[in-house]
Design an enzyme around this catalytic site. Structure first.
Site, mmCIF file in Angstrom:
data_model
loop_
_atom_site.group_PDB
_atom_site.id
_atom_site.type_symbol
_atom_site.label_atom_id
_atom_site.label_comp_id
_atom_site.label_asym_id
_atom_site.label_seq_id
_atom_site.Cartn_x
_atom_site.Cartn_y
_atom_site.Cartn_z
ATOM 1 N N ARG A 119 1.293 -1.726 0.463
ATOM 2 C CA ARG A 119 -0.059 0.269 0.282
ATOM 3 C C ARG A 119 1.091 1.437 -0.642
ATOM 4 N NH1 ARG A 119 -2.851 -2.801 3.440
ATOM 5 N NH2 ARG A 119 -5.164 -3.849 2.292
ATOM 6 N N LYS A 141 3.150 11.986 -11.098
ATOM 7 C CA LYS A 141 2.832 11.268 -11.661
ATOM 8 C C LYS A 141 3.931 10.039 -11.788
ATOM 9 C CE LYS A 141 -0.183 14.603 -14.146
ATOM 10 N NZ LYS A 141 -0.882 14.864 -15.622
ATOM 11 N N GLU A 183 10.508 19.473 -23.723
ATOM 12 C CA GLU A 183 10.155 19.556 -22.473
ATOM 13 C C GLU A 183 10.567 21.424 -21.486
ATOM 14 O OE1 GLU A 183 6.953 18.090 -21.979
ATOM 15 O OE2 GLU A 183 7.314 15.554 -22.749
ATOM 16 N N LYS A 225 8.626 23.831 -12.521
ATOM 17 C CA LYS A 225 7.258 22.649 -12.597
ATOM 18 C C LYS A 225 6.797 22.862 -10.693
ATOM 19 C CE LYS A 225 5.921 17.658 -13.441
ATOM 20 N NZ LYS A 225 6.032 16.754 -14.023
ATOM 21 N N GLU A 235 -4.072 17.740 -10.280
ATOM 22 C CA GLU A 235 -4.490 18.743 -11.828
ATOM 23 C C GLU A 235 -5.875 18.660 -11.283
ATOM 24 O OE1 GLU A 235 -2.050 16.726 -15.079
ATOM 25 O OE2 GLU A 235 -3.735 17.240 -16.332
ATOM 26 N N ARG A 240 -1.704 22.833 -12.661
ATOM 27 C CA ARG A 240 -0.846 21.500 -13.621
ATOM 28 C C ARG A 240 -1.371 21.292 -14.750
ATOM 29 N NH1 ARG A 240 1.445 16.974 -10.694
ATOM 30 N NH2 ARG A 240 2.930 15.730 -12.507
ATOM 31 N N ASN A 244 0.343 20.182 -19.980
ATOM 32 C CA ASN A 244 0.566 19.602 -21.155
ATOM 33 C C ASN A 244 0.071 20.548 -22.155
ATOM 34 O OD1 ASN A 244 -0.514 17.168 -19.667
ATOM 35 N ND2 ASN A 244 -2.390 18.037 -18.819
ATOM 36 N N HIS A 247 0.980 18.973 -25.692
ATOM 37 C CA HIS A 247 0.687 17.134 -25.977
ATOM 38 C C HIS A 247 -0.634 16.886 -26.463
ATOM 39 C CE1 HIS A 247 4.228 17.484 -23.162
ATOM 40 N NE2 HIS A 247 4.079 15.764 -22.830
ATOM 41 N N HIS A 251 0.031 13.927 -28.528
ATOM 42 C CA HIS A 251 -0.463 12.546 -28.025
ATOM 43 C C HIS A 251 -1.213 11.957 -29.368
ATOM 44 C CE1 HIS A 251 0.236 11.741 -23.842
ATOM 45 N NE2 HIS A 251 0.204 10.763 -24.002
ATOM 46 N N HIS A 265 8.757 11.233 -27.710
ATOM 47 C CA HIS A 265 7.446 11.876 -27.402
ATOM 48 C C HIS A 265 8.087 13.119 -27.205
ATOM 49 C CE1 HIS A 265 4.816 13.376 -24.370
ATOM 50 N NE2 HIS A 265 5.176 13.467 -23.235
HETATM 51 N N1 LIG Z 1 5.162 11.241 -14.536
HETATM 52 C C1 LIG Z 1 5.718 12.623 -15.674
HETATM 53 O O1 LIG Z 1 5.259 13.350 -15.233
HETATM 54 C C2 LIG Z 1 6.441 11.727 -17.152
HETATM 55 C C3 LIG Z 1 6.302 13.319 -17.904
HETATM 56 C C4 LIG Z 1 7.182 13.000 -18.985
HETATM 57 C C5 LIG Z 1 6.853 12.234 -19.533
HETATM 58 N N2 LIG Z 1 6.431 10.343 -18.769
HETATM 59 C C6 LIG Z 1 7.138 9.274 -19.600
HETATM 60 O O2 LIG Z 1 8.134 9.098 -19.023
HETATM 61 C C7 LIG Z 1 9.013 8.895 -21.047
HETATM 62 C C8 LIG Z 1 9.309 8.880 -21.086
HETATM 63 O O3 LIG Z 1 10.718 9.615 -21.110
HETATM 64 P P1 LIG Z 1 12.365 9.526 -21.542
HETATM 65 O O4 LIG Z 1 12.471 9.858 -23.111
HETATM 66 O O5 LIG Z 1 13.340 9.193 -20.287
HETATM 67 O O6 LIG Z 1 12.984 7.657 -22.380
HETATM 68 P P2 LIG Z 1 13.051 6.519 -21.550
HETATM 69 O O7 LIG Z 1 13.022 6.028 -19.902
HETATM 70 O O8 LIG Z 1 12.330 5.644 -22.613
HETATM 71 O O9 LIG Z 1 14.764 6.937 -22.172
HETATM 72 C C9 LIG Z 1 15.082 7.347 -23.477
HETATM 73 C C10 LIG Z 1 16.308 5.911 -23.960
HETATM 74 O O10 LIG Z 1 17.359 7.031 -23.458
HETATM 75 C C11 LIG Z 1 17.721 5.953 -22.625
HETATM 76 N N3 LIG Z 1 19.021 6.333 -21.798
HETATM 77 C C12 LIG Z 1 17.989 6.815 -20.088
HETATM 78 N N4 LIG Z 1 19.459 7.329 -20.375
HETATM 79 C C13 LIG Z 1 20.330 6.888 -20.346
HETATM 80 C C14 LIG Z 1 21.944 7.857 -20.429
HETATM 81 N N5 LIG Z 1 22.180 8.740 -19.332
HETATM 82 N N6 LIG Z 1 22.810 7.515 -21.705
HETATM 83 C C15 LIG Z 1 22.341 6.775 -21.998
HETATM 84 N N7 LIG Z 1 21.023 6.384 -22.755
HETATM 85 C C16 LIG Z 1 19.730 6.611 -22.045
HETATM 86 C C17 LIG Z 1 16.983 4.784 -22.252
HETATM 87 O O11 LIG Z 1 17.926 3.415 -22.275
HETATM 88 C C18 LIG Z 1 16.470 4.766 -23.547
HETATM 89 O O12 LIG Z 1 16.695 4.456 -24.481
HETATM 90 C C19 LIG Z 1 7.666 8.371 -21.298
HETATM 91 O O13 LIG Z 1 7.000 6.870 -20.559
HETATM 92 C C20 LIG Z 1 6.221 9.265 -20.845
HETATM 93 O O14 LIG Z 1 4.814 8.992 -20.784
HETATM 94 C C21 LIG Z 1 6.692 11.072 -17.610
HETATM 95 ZN ZN LIG Z 2 5.489 15.487 -22.028
#
Ligand SMILES: NC(=O)c1ccc[n+]([C@@H]2O[C@H](COP(=O)([O-])OP(=O)(O)OC[C@H]3O[C@@H](n4cnc5c(N)ncnc54)[C@H](O)[C@@H]3O)[C@@H](O)[C@H]2O)c1
Ligand SMILES: [Zn+2]
Length: 365
Positions: A119, A141, A183, A225, A235, A240, A244, A247, A251, A265
């Protein structure tokens, strides 16, 4: 250090080069045992497991690793279950903290596991992508994807600490760095024309790895942020929702390209912001020249800004149809973040999807 204060928890975001090499000292106050459980992916492990492991070993703390295949496909219900089973086998208890070393994929999945295990237990974010440092590691999130869509199952669960090591970005592929930069620009476009101008002047240096530019941009973005999340953690008031920006369009583009490497993304967000700005200009809300100024900067750093570049097979109507499945749909209406100018985003609940479809048709041709 930037403090984040929300009803769901208060924590620090520490931003500096070299933090992963000192991870043990930062994390130890959150560990109750002489061991740490760390979730990561294979790409991140290849570069960063050794220094993190060495830091903990030096402090007499054993580490146990759950290494996921890299890629968005791992942010799944199946991996969530496997991770929870593994955490239970390791004897992780409520008061223990789970460490998430990686980008948004690792952070979102680990955060959700932490919110569910017994939990709810604590977790620490060690973000290694620019996107994760400026956006996903802060704000609480968490989610996984289902077959029917992205981030459809999740929870609000704030981390206990965020350690953003700027050196981690040295090994990030340039395309991923650029996608994360979209971003960063978003914070300027949505709320601060002066910061947008800073991006115009410094974006190229940042993407070339200039340490001072990176540090400023990450700290600025996290502070922006943190302010927004403190005002509206879940949100509910609309504050918040401004995050988006770009986005809803983005999306739809990600869905139309099958959430594949065709469009990352952050790339979808860049193009989505341009579309939101042009759509705002079309409605007479902002000057067309300002919309094109946003497009010009993003294009100058190599981000996509023209729908026609994507060679999509769908029509404007098909793209708009993806928006119907958006999580933000509220009683049949889809709130859109639009712009009254650079730095002046607002939430508009009066946008008809048919207008969006017509607008997209003109952008597609
Ligand atoms: N929680 C939130 O508020 C929020 C906000 C925006 C995005 N997201 C989510 O985040 C995700 C995208 O995140 P991301 O762009 O970091 O993607 P990711 O975590 O998939 O990383 C992108 C790529 O970079 C590689 N990588 C990561 N760090 C590295 C490093 N230091 N050196 C070499 N390679 C590295 C990873 O293995 C992957 O191949 C999506 O799932 C999205 O929905 C969440
Ligand atoms: Zn985003």
């Amino acid at each position: 250090m930037i403090a984040v204060e929300t009803p769901g928890g208060a924590y620090e975001v520490r931003i500096a080069p070299g933090l992963l090499g000192e991870a043990a000292a930062h994390c130890a106050p959150f560990l109750r045992k002489r061991e740490a459980v760390i979730v990561t992916d294979a790409n991140v492990a290849a570069h960063w497991r050794a220094p993190v492991e060495a830091s903990f070993a030096g402090a007499g703390i054993a580490t146990h690793w759950f290494v996921l295949p890299a890629g968005e496909a791992s942010k799944s219900w199946g991996q969530l279950g496997a991770l929870l089973e593994w955490l239970l086998e390791r004897g992780v208890e409520r008061g223990d903290a789970i460490l998430a070393l990686g980008g948004g994929m690792v952070g979102d999945l680990t955060g959700l596991a932490a919110s569910l295990l017994k939990r709810g237990c604590r977790f620490v974010q060690l973000p290694t992508t620019l996107l994760a440092q400026v956006d996903s590691s802060v704000g609480g999130k968490t989610a996984v994807n289902l077959g029917s869509g992205k981030n459809l199952v999740g929870a609000f669960h704030q981390p206990a600490l965020v350690l953003a090591d700027l050196s981690a970005l040295d090994t990030l592929p340039p395309r991923e760095l650029r996608a994360g930069y979209a971003e960063v620009v978003k914070y300027g476009v949505l709320g601060d024309a002066e910061f947008f101008a800073w991006c115009e002047a410094n974006g190229a240096a940042l993407l070339a790895g200039d340490p001072a530019a990176l540090e400023y941009a990450v700290a600025y973005s996290v502070a922006a942020k943190a302010r927004i999340v403190a005002a509206d953690e879940r949100e509910t008031t609309g504050a918040r929702a401004l995050l988006n920006l770009g986005h809803t369009f983005g999306h739809a583009l990600e869905a139309q390209t099958g959430f594949s490497d065709r469009l990352l993304h952050g790339e979808a967000v860049a193009l989505g912001m341009v579309l939101a700005a042009r759509f705002s200009a079309r409605r007479g809300l902002m000057a067309e020249a300002d919309a094109e100024r946003i497009a010009a900067h993003l294009a100058a750093v190599g981000l996509p800004t023209e729908l026609s570049q994507l060679s999509l097979d769908g029509t404007g109507e098909a793209l708009a149809a993806h928006m119907l499945h958006d999580k933000k749909m509220d009683a049949g209406a889809l709130p859109f973040v639009l712009l009254r100018g650079i730095g002046r985003a607002y939430l508009d609940k009066s946008v008809a999807l048919a207008d969006v479809a017509r607008f997209l048709d003109t952008e597609l041709s």
